[in-house]
Design an enzyme around this catalytic site. Structure first.
Site, short mmCIF file in Angstrom:
data_model
loop_
_atom_site.label_atom_id
_atom_site.label_comp_id
_atom_site.label_asym_id
_atom_site.label_seq_id
_atom_site.Cartn_x
_atom_site.Cartn_y
_atom_site.Cartn_z
N GLU A 33 49.97 21.92 -25.72
CA GLU A 33 49.80 21.94 -27.57
C GLU A 33 50.85 22.92 -27.71
OE1 GLU A 33 49.70 18.87 -29.15
OE2 GLU A 33 47.85 18.87 -28.17
N SER A 67 54.22 -2.83 -45.96
CA SER A 67 53.28 -2.31 -45.06
C SER A 67 51.87 -3.19 -45.42
CB SER A 67 53.05 -0.73 -44.69
OG SER A 67 51.89 -0.45 -44.13
N GLY A 125 46.59 9.82 -40.77
CA GLY A 125 46.13 11.12 -40.82
C GLY A 125 45.60 11.87 -39.78
N ALA A 126 45.17 11.04 -38.52
CA ALA A 126 44.44 11.43 -37.52
C ALA A 126 45.15 12.37 -36.59
CB ALA A 126 43.85 10.29 -36.75
N GLY A 127 46.62 12.08 -36.70
CA GLY A 127 47.25 13.22 -35.91
C GLY A 127 47.49 12.51 -34.46
N LEU A 128 47.57 10.97 -34.40
CA LEU A 128 48.01 10.31 -33.15
C LEU A 128 49.19 9.73 -33.65
CD1 LEU A 128 44.59 8.68 -32.82
CD2 LEU A 128 45.31 10.87 -31.70
N SER A 129 49.93 10.34 -34.51
CA SER A 129 51.28 10.10 -34.30
C SER A 129 51.71 8.70 -34.97
CB SER A 129 52.08 10.34 -33.34
OG SER A 129 53.21 11.17 -33.34
N SER A 131 53.71 8.34 -37.77
CA SER A 131 54.85 8.47 -38.09
C SER A 131 56.12 8.06 -36.95
CB SER A 131 55.34 9.87 -38.89
OG SER A 131 55.23 10.95 -38.00
N ASP A 175 56.20 13.60 -29.56
CA ASP A 175 55.57 12.23 -29.97
C ASP A 175 56.53 11.04 -29.80
OD1 ASP A 175 53.74 14.16 -31.07
OD2 ASP A 175 54.12 13.84 -33.30
#
Length: 389
Positions: A33, A67, A125-129, A131, A175
């Site tokens: 990380e 979306s 917003g969980a940080g699992l990408s 975007s 990512d």
């Protein structure tokens, strides 16, 4: 879900002809990380949930995007006869627009528009990408619709470049790489400096990967991310006064210890220490996984979290609380934060016999201490971005 997407597509865009289906996964990083932009190694894998899309070419120069996750934004229309630029009111569609601009800048002739509908089941917003997932979904859509011949690594680089330049987020390549290059039941050991990579089978025997979402909005992640990058860049410049290196990822822990005195600022020293030691941990962890030594792999995950908490200072109360609760449970081999930090998710390796108790007990303990409800996902490792048949 596909039927609902088809129904919505037909209703919005008034066509049911030549509609093609696509998917790009989310990702979780098992270890490594904040090493990617420091020229080190990462060890992510693609997940079986992600971003689904339906797309069809049009007969004019209009692109229409919608979306199902943001119905309040409605259909966003853009015209191909105007230059593409970031527009705040275009909200989430700036991500696909950025990738589209990459294709145009590379000389792809896009003379007819398309309609596209997205639906994602990555927790926002969980940080699992999410975007990078929408970027790669867009890249495989454009590759298919306009019959381009970019390599998969090209699509990965173009998606990262879109996020860096068009969106203005100075992310590393991990990512996009994990999402573009993912392989079922494998993680990817990626050297972020050279982009050399190898697939490593994830054989967890009688255990599973469990992702736990803190459900804390990651308010600090972007500002602290840029701050950590500049701290590491300063540390690298100090080290370069005596060492011929291009990145922190080139140093072993031993080399770092014998030259750390060159780093003027004590905080920068801590940040650089994390980058160097985390890189070494990642390489060791991959070897332990190959040997089937899950206990050692799990211990390295815990060491990673400790370093992210104490040296890199990107965890925060919620993530620390989840990891501490996880490590008190029976059948847990390792646990750590994953992603940028300050909220987002943890990833743990849990024996299958203990899964139910783990989710119940960790959830209860976390709620008591934070007032927040965590969400748990038993993760399956899937393929990278692709067109669905």
């Amino acid at each position: 879900m596909r039927e609902q997407m088809m129904e919505q597509f037909t209703k919005l865009f008034h066509t049911s002809h030549d509609i093609r289906s696509f998917f790009a996964p989310g990702r979780v990083n098992l270890i490594g990380e904040h090493t990617d932009y420091n020229g080190g190694h990462v060890f992510p894998c693609a997940l079986t949930f992600g971003t689904y899309a339906l797309a069809a070419l049009r007969n004019d120069q209009t692109i229409q995007m919608y979306s199902m996750n943001f119905p309040e934004v409605g259909v966003i229309s853009i015209s191909l006869d105007k230059p593409l630029s970031y527009e705040k009111e275009h909200d989430w569609t700036n991500y696909p627009k950025g990738v589209l601009k990459e294709f145009i800048d590379k000389g792809v002739e896009i003379s007819q528009g398309f309609d596209v509908l997205f639906y994602g089941n990555i927790p926002n917003g969980a940080g699992l990408s999410s975007s990078a997932s929408i970027e790669l979904a867009t890249a495989v859509i454009l590759q298919a619709l306009y019959e381009t011949s970019f390599s998969r690594v090209d699509l990965v680089k173009m998606s990262q470049h879109a996020e860096n330049e068009f969106i203005g987020v100075s992310c590393g390549i991990m990512d996009q790489f994990a999402i573009g290059m993912g392989k079922e039941n494998h993680a990817i050991l990626l050297d972020c400096q050279s982009l050399n990579y190898q697939y490593s089978p994830i054989v967890l025997k009688d255990a599973s990967l469990v992702i736990a979402n803190t459900n804390k909005r990651r308010t600090l992640a972007d500002s602290k991310y840029n701050e950590r990058r500049s701290e590491c860049e300063r540390a690298l410049r100090d080290l370069q006064k005596e060492l011929q290196i291009q990145s922190l990822g080139e140093l072993t822990p031993e080399q770092f210890e014998s030259h750390r005195h060159l780093i003027q600022n004590k905080i920068d020293q801590k940040r650089a220490k994390h980058a160097v030691y985390e890189n070494a941990r990642t390489l060791e962890a991959v070897e332990k996984l190959k040997e089937g030594d899950l206990a050692s792999f799990g211990q390295l995950m815990c060491d990673s979290h400790t370093s992210l908490r104490d040296d890199y200072e990107v965890t925060g109360f919620e993530l620390d609380t989840l990891v501490e609760a996880a490590m008190k449970q029976e059948g847990v081999l390792g646990s750590r934060m994953t992603g940028a930090g300050f909220g987002g998710c943890t990833v743990s390796i849990v024996k299958n016999d203990n899964l139910e108790a783990f989710i119940e007990e960790v959830g209860k303990s976390y709620h008591e201490k934070t007032g927040l409800k965590a969400e748990f996902y038993v993760a399956n490792v899937g393929d990278g971005a692709k067109e669905l048949s």
